[in-house]
Design a protein around this motif. Sequence first.
Motif, PDB file in Angstrom:
ATOM      1  N   LYS A   1      20.138  -3.402  14.335  1.00 29.22           N
ATOM      2  CA  LYS A   1      20.748  -2.638  13.240  1.00 29.22           C
ATOM      3  C   LYS A   1      20.512  -3.324  11.904  1.00 29.22           C
ATOM      4  N   GLN A   2      20.694  -4.649  11.875  1.00 28.40           N
ATOM      5  CA  GLN A   2      20.474  -5.403  10.637  1.00 28.40           C
ATOM      6  C   GLN A   2      19.001  -5.358  10.221  1.00 28.40           C
ATOM      7  N   ASN A   3      18.110  -5.413  11.205  1.00 28.82           N
ATOM      8  CA  ASN A   3      16.673  -5.392  10.906  1.00 28.82           C
ATOM      9  C   ASN A   3      16.228  -4.036  10.357  1.00 28.82           C
ATOM     10  N   ILE A   4      16.881  -2.966  10.809  1.00 27.30           N
ATOM     11  CA  ILE A   4      16.599  -1.635  10.248  1.00 27.30           C
ATOM     12  C   ILE A   4      16.946  -1.624   8.762  1.00 27.30           C
ATOM     13  N   TYR A   5      18.078  -2.205   8.442  1.00 32.77           N
ATOM     14  CA  TYR A   5      18.465  -2.298   7.028  1.00 32.77           C
ATOM     15  C   TYR A   5      17.485  -3.174   6.241  1.00 32.77           C
ATOM     16  N   GLU A   6      17.018  -4.257   6.869  1.00 38.57           N
ATOM     17  CA  GLU A   6      16.103  -5.167   6.170  1.00 38.57           C
ATOM     18  C   GLU A   6      14.808  -4.454   5.785  1.00 38.57           C
ATOM     19  N   VAL A   7      14.238  -3.701   6.714  1.00 38.08           N
ATOM     20  CA  VAL A   7      12.992  -2.987   6.406  1.00 38.08           C
ATOM     21  C   VAL A   7      13.236  -1.934   5.325  1.00 38.08           C
TER      22      VAL A   7
ATOM     23  N   VAL B   1       9.130   1.581  -3.329  1.00 43.85           N
ATOM     24  CA  VAL B   1       9.084   2.928  -2.758  1.00 43.85           C
ATOM     25  C   VAL B   1      10.234   3.741  -3.349  1.00 43.85           C
ATOM     26  N   ASP B   2       9.932   4.936  -3.836  1.00 44.22           N
ATOM     27  CA  ASP B   2      10.937   5.818  -4.442  1.00 44.22           C
ATOM     28  C   ASP B   2      11.481   6.762  -3.367  1.00 44.22           C
ATOM     29  N   ALA B   3      12.659   6.446  -2.861  1.00 46.83           N
ATOM     30  CA  ALA B   3      13.241   7.212  -1.759  1.00 46.83           C
ATOM     31  C   ALA B   3      13.827   8.539  -2.212  1.00 46.83           C
TER      32      ALA B   3
ATOM     33  N   CYS C   1       4.656  11.233   0.607  1.00 42.51           N
ATOM     34  CA  CYS C   1       4.717  10.130   1.567  1.00 42.51           C
ATOM     35  C   CYS C   1       5.986  10.174   2.413  1.00 42.51           C
ATOM     36  N   ILE C   2       5.808   9.846   3.686  1.00 47.04           N
ATOM     37  CA  ILE C   2       6.923   9.697   4.616  1.00 47.04           C
ATOM     38  C   ILE C   2       6.807   8.302   5.218  1.00 47.04           C
ATOM     39  N   TYR C   3       7.813   7.466   4.947  1.00 50.38           N
ATOM     40  CA  TYR C   3       7.800   6.091   5.419  1.00 50.38           C
ATOM     41  C   TYR C   3       8.977   5.854   6.352  1.00 50.38           C
ATOM     42  N   CYS C   4       8.658   5.338   7.519  1.00 43.44           N
ATOM     43  CA  CYS C   4       9.616   5.315   8.619  1.00 43.44           C
ATOM     44  C   CYS C   4       9.866   3.885   9.102  1.00 43.44           C
TER      45      CYS C   4
ATOM     46  N   ASN D   1       0.824  -1.213   0.000  1.00 42.84           N
ATOM     47  CA  ASN D   1       0.000   0.000   0.000  1.00 42.84           C
ATOM     48  C   ASN D   1       0.855   1.259   0.000  1.00 42.84           C
ATOM     49  N   PHE D   2       2.022   1.195   0.657  1.00 42.06           N
ATOM     50  CA  PHE D   2       2.940   2.339   0.632  1.00 42.06           C
ATOM     51  C   PHE D   2       3.309   2.688  -0.810  1.00 42.06           C
ATOM     52  N   VAL D   3       3.592   1.650  -1.586  1.00 39.99           N
ATOM     53  CA  VAL D   3       3.993   1.863  -2.979  1.00 39.99           C
ATOM     54  C   VAL D   3       2.849   2.503  -3.764  1.00 39.99           C
ATOM     55  N   ALA D   4       1.628   2.009  -3.571  1.00 36.08           N
ATOM     56  CA  ALA D   4       0.476   2.533  -4.312  1.00 36.08           C
ATOM     57  C   ALA D   4       0.196   3.987  -3.957  1.00 36.08           C
ATOM     58  N   LEU D   5       0.330   4.342  -2.691  1.00 35.27           N
ATOM     59  CA  LEU D   5      -0.020   5.693  -2.244  1.00 35.27           C
ATOM     60  C   LEU D   5       0.947   6.759  -2.740  1.00 35.27           C
ATOM     61  N   GLN D   6       2.179   6.361  -3.060  1.00 37.37           N
ATOM     62  CA  GLN D   6       3.167   7.367  -3.460  1.00 37.37           C
ATOM     63  C   GLN D   6       2.839   7.995  -4.817  1.00 37.37           C
ATOM     64  N   ASP D   7       1.940   7.386  -5.578  1.00 39.90           N
ATOM     65  CA  ASP D   7       1.552   7.969  -6.863  1.00 39.90           C
ATOM     66  C   ASP D   7       0.601   9.152  -6.695  1.00 39.90           C
TER      67      ASP D   7
END
Length: 339
Positions: free
Chosen positions: A59-65, A74-76, A39-42, A29-35
């Motif tokens: 730390k590794q899990n932060i990178y995974e998300v 998601v277009d960062a 959007c701010i995704y955290c 849904n994050f991807v769909a809404l950016q159109d």
Amino acid sequence: MTDFHPRVFSGVQPTGNLHLGNYLGAIKNFVALQDSHDCIYCVVDLHAITVWQDPQELKQNIYEVTAAFLAAGVDATKHVVFNQSRVSAHAELGWILNCVSRIGWLNRMTQFKEKAGKNRENASVGLYVYPNLMAADILAYRATHVPVGDDQKQHLELARDIAQKFNHDYLGENAPPFFPLPEPVITGAATRVMSLRDGSRKMSKSEPSEMSRITLTDDADEIAKKIKKAKTDPDPLPGDKEGLQGRPEASNLVGIFAALSDRDVDAVLTEYGGKQFSEFKPALADLAVEVLAPIGAEMSRLLDAPEHLEAFLADGAARADAIASPVLSKVKEMVGFST
């Protein structure tokens, strides 16, 4: 009434082993809404430590998300992707909102009761005030829309109550509001994905059986195997949604198919109604592999280059801070702090 800039905020906890439920319930849904929205995704790492986390794993899990956001689409560069702990406004505004929120409101939060269980007295204070921090996450950016799953709707209602009380306490009844009352965005056919082994339980990384969930890093063979071995019942699929009542496993698999194919449940049942699971599950496995395997492959590629993920997060945090800092400064001024 103040006109607020339409803005979406949402987040995902970095607790490891992202699975199909995280993708269909949030990231897709994050991807769909950016159109259609800013959007701010955290990556909400402050929320993650409401229960103890191994620092290196966190730390590794932060990178995974972060990798999952990017791999899913998601277009960062056009939108903001960052981890929460890099922007101090979350914690600072969270404390101010702790002082606006009421104990009675928090006592009604069902998710705390579920997570704390019988060990409530030993739960962290952070877990108890988690919904106030979630309100701060949203309101720091004066977000107007929040994509949430069913299990977070109550927390968003609390964020609206906190925003309304802050506006009333510091501006009065007739003044234009400072904070918007954020609206929930609940989309998709599978906003609550259930276990592949038990259709009455939510898909979770804590369930002992690996066969209960599809993780976003599973390869094509693992995805197909888990779908084909998913629990079902002996009856053929019904021709309409009403026929799924009392059939939790069938309802779950049809909902997953609908969400992955961007169709509604009735459209799926129009095609597969009357057919056996022996025919439906291979089609679902093929669809899941088609959608999910490329995401897993891209996640693996990104995770092999953590310095690139670090650069994305640092850039996103700077852009997030540029939005949140003026909001926090204004809140401090309204509260009466000397700044």
